[in-house]
Design an enzyme around this catalytic site. Structure first.
Site, PDB file in Angstrom:
ATOM      1  N   SER A 185       0.648  -1.164   0.294  1.00  0.00           N
ATOM      2  CA  SER A 185       0.121   0.220  -0.411  1.00  0.00           C
ATOM      3  C   SER A 185       0.954   1.304   0.204  1.00  0.00           C
ATOM      4  O   SER A 185       1.652   1.480  -0.852  1.00  0.00           O
ATOM      5  CB  SER A 185      -1.066   0.417   0.720  1.00  0.00           C
ATOM      6  OG  SER A 185      -1.917   0.493   1.556  1.00  0.00           O
ATOM      7  N   GLU A 306      -9.210  -4.798  -5.032  1.00  0.00           N
ATOM      8  CA  GLU A 306      -9.110  -3.881  -3.978  1.00  0.00           C
ATOM      9  C   GLU A 306      -9.656  -2.854  -2.785  1.00  0.00           C
ATOM     10  O   GLU A 306      -9.480  -3.082  -2.041  1.00  0.00           O
ATOM     11  CB  GLU A 306      -7.693  -3.057  -4.623  1.00  0.00           C
ATOM     12  CG  GLU A 306      -6.417  -3.745  -5.248  1.00  0.00           C
ATOM     13  CD  GLU A 306      -4.776  -3.801  -4.111  1.00  0.00           C
ATOM     14  OE1 GLU A 306      -4.863  -3.808  -2.914  1.00  0.00           O
ATOM     15  OE2 GLU A 306      -3.871  -4.517  -4.289  1.00  0.00           O
ATOM     16  N   HIS A 378      -8.326  -5.305  -0.024  1.00  0.00           N
ATOM     17  CA  HIS A 378      -6.770  -4.553   0.108  1.00  0.00           C
ATOM     18  C   HIS A 378      -6.507  -5.508   1.836  1.00  0.00           C
ATOM     19  O   HIS A 378      -6.910  -5.585   2.036  1.00  0.00           O
ATOM     20  CB  HIS A 378      -7.101  -3.734   0.209  1.00  0.00           C
ATOM     21  CG  HIS A 378      -6.274  -2.186   0.389  1.00  0.00           C
ATOM     22  ND1 HIS A 378      -4.646  -2.516  -0.880  1.00  0.00           N
ATOM     23  CD2 HIS A 378      -5.144  -1.416   1.479  1.00  0.00           C
ATOM     24  CE1 HIS A 378      -4.292  -1.625  -0.173  1.00  0.00           C
ATOM     25  NE2 HIS A 378      -4.210  -0.844   0.870  1.00  0.00           N
TER      26      HIS A 378
END
Length: 443
Positions: A185, A306, A378
């Protein structure tokens, strides 16, 4: 049992874990005043205790409704937070590969001491040295306000940590010429920033970018100025002297206002800024981040869904998902934003690196827990690489999954990451990335 090494500014006392690894915590790698670049630390006399985690950058509490859950141990916070953890099989002369972890958290939250990010399995299975630095976050790390804060201080902290690794890896049984930096990330986005900098050349040989939100690019001057206006208006005091609690309050107000109605525009307002040292303009970053492609092997990828982790459960989204017709539209929205923010720009970066002569591998991680509404969202790849069962036991994104399944699949994924860190190739079954080639599917 204690273990002592000489590194950095003096001697450090770490400890030996139950698994027989040597662990050193809270090692200072730099120091910095508020809104000032990092500087070298002063040497110390005697033996410094390195058995306890150092403080982390001031930040808001981890959201209890987050997909990863809440960390069991909440670390202390302090502006004097430039410290790191080293985990090694032994502080000897073996010169093992070094893996440096940059945590995520939207440039606002995160810590090297979260149980989520423990590198014990990687070190034990791969005979590598694991390093995890803290860096400044939020307004303290990324506010761009001329005359007050230059911006990109968190990025400068990461550079300082990598320089420390270069200078001290040998003391912990590591090879300073065989460093892999990996992150997820915001940590992966940071790596893409670092790859554009001449200052980072020679500091790492390989890079792994997991779920990098490269659609974010860099904040331009207008965006940075708007963030600064919102922040100073919310603070109502001099940012250089305001109490850190007030800085965090104003930071949160800025994030809420920047996100707009319903909080759907979740692009972090505090993030790397173009045309602020050490970063170039947005256009130059897009071209220069591949300038050293032949020198840095890259593994880059995303999860298959995600945006599920950001949009699933949002009040407006949840209401639309109750009805089949609108639910299909929401699914298309999630998939579209996943492509725009994560998948497409990551593959474009892989194409760019390959075209410049880089050795690149790409992947898509497609696994979801049976009872999780987030699917392959995610962060779902993290439990397969870092942390242990107690750290991840209450993670909503793992609902219904058996740890035995994660253990089996995780061993394969860790083997691929470790192979890449040692050889530049994830495993014999992976083909090098070429433009328009479908990424490797995981698990």
């Amino acid at each position: 049992m204690d273990t002592v090494v000489a590194a950095g500014g003096g001697k450090l006392r770490g400890f030996v874990t139950a698994g027989g690894l040597a662990e050193f915590r809270g090692i200072p790698f730099a120091r910095a005043a508020r809104f000032a670049p990092p500087e070298p630390i002063e040497p110390w006399t005697g033996i410094r205790d390195a058995t306890r985690h150092g403080p982390v950058s001031p930040q808001p509490p981890v959201r209890p409704d987050g997909v990863m859950g809440v960390p069991a141990d909440v670390p202390a916070q302090d502006e004097d937070c430039l410290n790191l953890t080293v985990l090694t099989p032994a502080a000897d002369d073996r010169k093992r590969p070094v893996m440096v972890w940059l945590h995520g958290g939207a440039y606002v939250t995160g810590s090297n001491s979260f149980g989520f990010y423990g590198g014990h399995r990687l070190v034990a299975e791969g005979d590598v040295v694991f390093v995890a630095p803290n860096y400044r976050l939020g307004a303290l790390g990324y506010l761009r306000l001329p005359g007050v804060s230059p911006g990109n201080l968190g990025l400068l902290d990461q550079l300082a940590a990598l320089r420390w690794v270069r200078e001290n890896a040998v003391a912990f049984g590591g090879n300073p010429d065989d460093v892999t930096v990996f992150g997820q990330s915001a940590g992966a986005h940071s790596i893409a920033c670092l790859m554009a900098l001449p200052e980072s050349r020679g500091l790492f040989r390989r890079a792994i970018l997991q779920s990098a939100p490269l659609g974010l690019r860099l904040a331009g001057a207008r965006t940075a100025a708007r963030t600064a206006r919102l922040f100073t208006a919310a603070l109502g005091a001099d940012p250089r002297t305001a109490p850190v609690t007030e800085v965090l309050r104003a930071q949160n107000e800025t994030i809420v206002k920047a996100a707009g109605p319903g909080g759907l525009y979740s692009v972090p307002p505090f993030c790397p800024v173009a045309d602020a040292p050490p970063l170039p303009s947005v256009a130059h970053w897009m071209s220069q981040r591949a300038r050293f492609a032949p020198d840095v092997d890259v593994l880059i990828g995303t999860t298959a869904a995600e945006m599920n982790s950001f949009l699933t459960g949002k009040p407006g989204i949840a209401q639309l998902e109750r009805f089949p017709v609108t639910a299909r539209g929401v699914a298309a929205l999630k998939a579209g934003v996943t492509r725009w923010m994560f998948a497409a720009p990551s593959l474009a970066f892989a194409d760019q690196l390959a075209a410049r002569g880089g050795r690149v591998y790409s992947y898509v991680f497609d696994w979801g827990a049976p009872e999780s509404p987030y699917g392959a969202g995610h962060c779902v790849d993290l439990p397969f690489l870092l942390g242990d069962e107690p750290a991840w036991r209450n993670a909503p994104m793992l609902a219904g999954a058996e740890w035995s399944e994660l253990t089996e699949l995780g061993r394969e994924l860790r083997a691929a990451w470790l192979s890449f860190a040692k050889t530049g190739t994830p495993s014999p079954g992976w083909a090098r990335h070429t433009p328009k080639q479908a990424p490797h599917r995981l698990p």
